[in-house]
Write an enzyme that holds these catalytic residues in place. Sequence first.
Site, PDB file in Angstrom:
ATOM      1  N   GLY A  46       0.839  -1.193   0.000  1.00  0.00           N
ATOM      2  CA  GLY A  46       0.000   0.000   0.000  1.00  0.00           C
ATOM      3  C   GLY A  46       0.875   1.244   0.000  1.00  0.00           C
ATOM      4  O   GLY A  46       2.000   1.224   0.505  1.00  0.00           O
ATOM      5  N   GLN A  51       2.888  10.102   1.123  1.00  0.00           N
ATOM      6  CA  GLN A  51       4.189   9.449   1.274  1.00  0.00           C
ATOM      7  C   GLN A  51       5.156   9.815   0.145  1.00  0.00           C
ATOM      8  O   GLN A  51       6.361   9.615   0.276  1.00  0.00           O
ATOM      9  CB  GLN A  51       4.034   7.922   1.341  1.00  0.00           C
ATOM     10  CG  GLN A  51       3.326   7.461   2.612  1.00  0.00           C
ATOM     11  CD  GLN A  51       3.211   5.952   2.648  1.00  0.00           C
ATOM     12  OE1 GLN A  51       2.280   5.390   2.092  1.00  0.00           O
ATOM     13  NE2 GLN A  51       4.161   5.294   3.298  1.00  0.00           N
ATOM     14  N   CYS A 101       5.457   0.032   7.352  1.00  0.00           N
ATOM     15  CA  CYS A 101       5.128   1.208   6.552  1.00  0.00           C
ATOM     16  C   CYS A 101       6.350   1.579   5.721  1.00  0.00           C
ATOM     17  O   CYS A 101       7.465   1.558   6.238  1.00  0.00           O
ATOM     18  CB  CYS A 101       4.750   2.360   7.475  1.00  0.00           C
ATOM     19  SG  CYS A 101       4.314   3.871   6.602  1.00  0.00           S
ATOM     20  N   LEU A 102       6.128   1.894   4.445  1.00  0.00           N
ATOM     21  CA  LEU A 102       7.259   2.258   3.585  1.00  0.00           C
ATOM     22  C   LEU A 102       7.935   3.543   4.052  1.00  0.00           C
ATOM     23  O   LEU A 102       9.089   3.789   3.716  1.00  0.00           O
ATOM     24  CB  LEU A 102       6.789   2.397   2.127  1.00  0.00           C
ATOM     25  CG  LEU A 102       6.331   1.092   1.454  1.00  0.00           C
ATOM     26  CD1 LEU A 102       5.803   1.372   0.052  1.00  0.00           C
ATOM     27  CD2 LEU A 102       7.452   0.062   1.419  1.00  0.00           C
ATOM     28  N   HIS A 143      -4.822   1.581   7.341  1.00  0.00           N
ATOM     29  CA  HIS A 143      -3.474   2.133   7.491  1.00  0.00           C
ATOM     30  C   HIS A 143      -3.241   3.261   6.477  1.00  0.00           C
ATOM     31  O   HIS A 143      -2.753   4.335   6.829  1.00  0.00           O
ATOM     32  CB  HIS A 143      -2.457   0.992   7.308  1.00  0.00           C
ATOM     33  CG  HIS A 143      -1.021   1.413   7.286  1.00  0.00           C
ATOM     34  ND1 HIS A 143      -0.111   0.963   8.223  1.00  0.00           N
ATOM     35  CD2 HIS A 143      -0.326   2.222   6.440  1.00  0.00           C
ATOM     36  CE1 HIS A 143       1.081   1.506   7.958  1.00  0.00           C
ATOM     37  NE2 HIS A 143       0.980   2.257   6.877  1.00  0.00           N
ATOM     38  N   GLU A 144      -3.640   2.996   5.219  1.00  0.00           N
ATOM     39  CA  GLU A 144      -3.409   3.998   4.168  1.00  0.00           C
ATOM     40  C   GLU A 144      -4.313   5.211   4.361  1.00  0.00           C
ATOM     41  O   GLU A 144      -3.887   6.341   4.145  1.00  0.00           O
ATOM     42  CB  GLU A 144      -3.615   3.390   2.779  1.00  0.00           C
ATOM     43  CG  GLU A 144      -2.695   2.221   2.426  1.00  0.00           C
ATOM     44  CD  GLU A 144      -1.230   2.493   2.676  1.00  0.00           C
ATOM     45  OE1 GLU A 144      -0.789   3.656   2.553  1.00  0.00           O
ATOM     46  OE2 GLU A 144      -0.495   1.544   3.024  1.00  0.00           O
ATOM     47  N   HIS A 147      -2.892   7.685   6.638  1.00  0.00           N
ATOM     48  CA  HIS A 147      -1.877   8.563   6.039  1.00  0.00           C
ATOM     49  C   HIS A 147      -2.509   9.851   5.499  1.00  0.00           C
ATOM     50  O   HIS A 147      -1.884  10.905   5.523  1.00  0.00           O
ATOM     51  CB  HIS A 147      -1.171   7.866   4.870  1.00  0.00           C
ATOM     52  CG  HIS A 147      -0.022   6.991   5.279  1.00  0.00           C
ATOM     53  ND1 HIS A 147       1.089   7.480   5.923  1.00  0.00           N
ATOM     54  CD2 HIS A 147       0.193   5.661   5.126  1.00  0.00           C
ATOM     55  CE1 HIS A 147       1.944   6.475   6.138  1.00  0.00           C
ATOM     56  NE2 HIS A 147       1.420   5.360   5.666  1.00  0.00           N
TER      57      HIS A 147
HETATM   58 NI    NI Z   1       2.272   3.434   5.723  1.00  0.00          NI
END
Ligand code: NI
Length: 182
Positions: A46, A51, A101-102, A143-144, A147
Amino acid sequence: MTRRPILIHPDPRLRRTADPVETVNDATRALVDEMLETMYAAPGIGLAAPQIGVLQRVFVMDCSGRDAEEGEPEPPADPVALINPEIVWFSEETAVEREGCLSIPEMYEDVTRPAKIRIRYLDRDGGEQEQEWEGIRAVCAQHELDHLNGKLFIDYLGSVKRTMITSKMKKLKRERAKDKAK
Ligand code: NI
């Protein structure tokens, strides 16, 4: 298509509330394509627009790899783009999943969230969609969506753990900046 650099926590752009997309157009679709390419390359399941420093309410996900019992299918297997997503219902029942998380690489912690959600959004053609998800898709979507509201999964952890992870990320960013300068 272009891959975009992924912002690493702490970064003020990861803490802002993203703006709704007014019209889904070619620019939106180009953003979605760049986000998918960036997500697959990372690799991740995701990625939210903030991000990559774009403060729009858009995220992409592909949880199909987690469905495969052995081996992962070749991406892109089930790319989904969600524009202006809204959770319209969530279950009282909760589930715990190990999240990463990236923007917080290599850190994984258990997070408790509603087990099932119903989510409404616009797809890449601007069509209205509503899906009910459970399992990894429900986790990923929540989660996304966080963000887009400037929230990170470490916000669900205790302050000691959160501070520890944040200092590790600061160190990682210093090291990466040093490598770049070489
Ligand atoms: Ni994340």
